[in-house]
Design an enzyme around this catalytic site. Structure first.
Site, short mmCIF file in Angstrom:
data_model
loop_
_atom_site.label_atom_id
_atom_site.label_comp_id
_atom_site.label_asym_id
_atom_site.label_seq_id
_atom_site.Cartn_x
_atom_site.Cartn_y
_atom_site.Cartn_z
N GLY A 99 0.76 -1.22 -0.01
CA GLY A 99 0.08 -0.03 0.07
C GLY A 99 0.73 1.09 0.07
CE LYS A 139 4.98 -7.86 -10.89
NZ LYS A 139 4.06 -7.48 -9.86
CG PHE A 173 4.09 4.42 -8.55
CD1 PHE A 173 3.53 5.90 -8.60
CD2 PHE A 173 4.21 3.97 -10.10
CE1 PHE A 173 3.04 6.53 -9.69
CE2 PHE A 173 3.67 4.99 -11.21
CZ PHE A 173 3.26 6.01 -10.85
CE1 TYR A 178 9.00 -6.16 -10.13
CE2 TYR A 178 8.73 -5.35 -12.07
CZ TYR A 178 8.15 -5.44 -10.81
OH TYR A 178 6.98 -5.14 -10.06
#
Length: 570
Positions: free
Chosen positions: A16, A165, A19, A161
């Site tokens: 939270g 992901k 960004f 990354y």
């Protein structure tokens, strides 16, 4: 599959303070019908009272409509403590949550997702919505035009990354409808907006760095046909809420699915970046270079760095920007529009404007400094002395410069192209001037005044001062040469004398004509394209420096290995 009865409006935003997370929390609180739990890795929320998103969260924390939890996704117990009582979990981590190495990234992103899924199942959470990225299908070697959800994961990911992901996203989708948990994932493309720590700051960092003068923002890379989809952060938050609503009402077409999210306004990558940087006061390049040329230069520099083992000096941002600007990545969002009823709530222009306003601290200069720079002398003007000569050669007054150019051409023709001697040409010119002045005096006696031709005392002093300064400068050069210590000055003088011998002695008229013509062109052109010329010079200097460092390292390596080889031979 039965319909889910959603009575509770308590949700958890995991990540939270990220960004996207900050924007999502603020949007949920604005709706007024949510009790928001905010969870992140920070022990306590560091809120900026001047930030719009943090302002909503700060008020909600004081009124009890929001609560904060410190969560380590590697620890399942801390996740359960934050999740208990929530009906939906929004998982919105970003690439700032790990240290950019594979092991830490795997434990946080992939293993973290597994812990979150297990905690949701144990706490009887009904819905899990994962914020992924469109980069999971991007390999930076092929263009994507109207790519939809049928695209496979990239075979060669652009970075660690994106690979992690993709694993986390697949894990979330596979967990759908297990132990009553419904899941879905969103793939926003190139998120930007206030609070962004990746896209615009990276562009600004490269524009400010030394590479900016040698490569990145002095030339437009690739063609104008390279288009990309960008997504304003408010639209990503809106899409996450739309996905939750869709999971409740028509979950069969949403659960276990993934959806691309964009602003639905594809734009040229360079146009987007340059508009953002222009808003921050950076220079807009006009010279276009093929992407293959820039990519080749970057490959050469990276190869030289690898040869010299100087990884700390490399600048991967330049390489990533070249890749971004030279490929088209456009996604089809019709599935999101149809199944989760997504449509952007903020247009691209509005998002760019608000983003630029929020990043005023990254501006190249303040407005007052920029105004001062408008009146600051350029390098060429300083080189030419900043006087009347500079004003003429740099075409500050086009009419005066044109008449001076015509006058210089006429004098050159009179003295060198007419087949006369210098003495006869000078005599005839003086005779012509005498007749012209006498005729002018007959036509207008009132305008003719001998005082008009007088040299003022101030002008004479300035002329004498300039002559003395030139004499002193030449004397200083001669004295430095006589001492024999300044080798740089020595070589400059030798090169200058050689060119004087080559051009002036052997072919004086032609050399003088070329010099006069170029003096009205070269200085003006250089001033207009100073950034581009310095950029090309910077590229050549960087390649030369890297080559010299490579050669030196190889020589040192050979020198260090020779003694050991000789010992082995013995």
């Amino acid at each position: 599959m039965a319909m889910v009865d959603d009575q509770s409006k308590t949700c958890l935003v995991l990540g939270g303070l990220s960004f996207v997370g900050r924007c999502l929390v603020a949007r949920l609180l604005k709706l007024g019908n949510w009790i928001v739990r905010v969870a992140d890795s920070a022990h306590s929320p560091q809120l900026d009272p001047d930030h719009n998103y943090d302002l909503h969260l700060n008020r909600a924390l004081s009124t009890g409509r929001a609560s904060y939890f410190h969560v380590d996704v590697r620890n399942k117990k801390s996740i359960i403590n934050a999740i208990e009582g929530s009906s939906v979990v929004f998982y919105v981590d970003d690439d700032c949550s790990y240290n950019h190495d594979f092991f830490s990234g795997y434990t946080v992103i992939v293993q973290g997702v597994k812990n979150v899924i297990s905690a949701c199942q144990e706490c009887k959470v009904k819905r899990l919505i994962y914020n992924s990225t469109a980069d999971v299908v991007l390999d930076n070697s092929h263009d994507i035009h109207n790519g939809n959800e049928t695209l496979l994961y990239a075979t060669k990911f652009k970075n660690v990354y994106s690979e992690l992901k993709a694993q986390a996203e697949a894990t979330v989708l596979l967990a759908n409808d297990m132990d009553g948990l419904l899941t879905c994932a969103l793939r926003p493309s190139n998120i930007f907006g206030p609070g962004d720590k990746k896209l615009l700051p990276s562009l600004a960092d490269v524009a400010k760095s030394s590479w900016a003068k040698s490569l990145s923002f002095q030339f437009i890379i690739g063609s104008d046909g390279s288009m990309c989809d960008y997504t304003y952060v408010e639209n990503v938050a809106h899409a996450l809420i739309c996905a939750d609503t869709a999971l409740v009402s028509h979950m069969v077409t949403v659960s276990g699915k993934v959806f691309f999210i964009t602003n639905l306004e594809p734009v040229s990558s360079w146009e987007f970046s340059l508009r953002m940087l222009e808003g921050l006061g950076y220079y807009r390049p006009m010279v276009k270079l093929p992407a293959v040329v820039i990519r080749l230069i970057v490959y050469v520099i990276k190869w030289m760095h690898s040869k010299t083992y100087s990884r700390n000096n490399s600048n991967p941002s330049v390489y990533n920007i070249v890749q971004l600007m030279s490929h088209s990545t456009i996604y089809d969002c019709s599935a999101a529009q149809h199944h989760i009823e997504y449509s952007p709530v903020v247009s691209l222009d509005e998002g760019m404007t608000s983003t630029i306003e929020s990043f005023s601290h990254l501006a190249k200069d303040s407005s007052s400094v920029i105004l001062d720079e408008l009146y600051e002398q350029s390098k060429m003007q300083q080189l030419l002395g900043g006087g009347e000569v500079a004003e003429i050669l740099l075409w500050r007054d086009e009419r005066k410069s044109f008449f001076c150019f015509c006058g210089v051409v006429s004098l050159f023709y009179w003295f060198f192209l007419c087949e006369r001697t210098i003495v006869s040409s000078t005599a005839q010119l003086l005779l012509l001037i005498t007749f012209s002045l006498y005729g002018f005096s007959l036509l207008s006696t009132e305008m003719c005044s001998y005082s008009y031709f007088k040299v003022s005392e101030t002008g004479m002093r300035n002329s004498v001062r300039n002559i003395v300064n030139i004499w002193n400068g030449v004397s200083h050069v001669i004295r430095s040469l006589a001492q024999g210590r300044n080798w740089s000055l020595f070589f400059k003088v030798v090169v200058l004398l050689y060119f004087l011998k080559l051009f002036l002695v052997n072919s004086f008229p032609n050399s003088l004509g070329i010099a006069l013509a170029f003096s009205f062109i070269v200085f003006f052109v250089y001033e207009q394209y100073e950034e581009e010329i310095e950029g090309l010079t910077g590229i050549l200097n960087e390649l030369t420096r890297q080559y010299m460092v490579t050669e030196t390292s190889l020589q040192l390596l050979n020198t260090s290995t020779r003694p050991s080889m000789s010992k082995d031979v013995r």
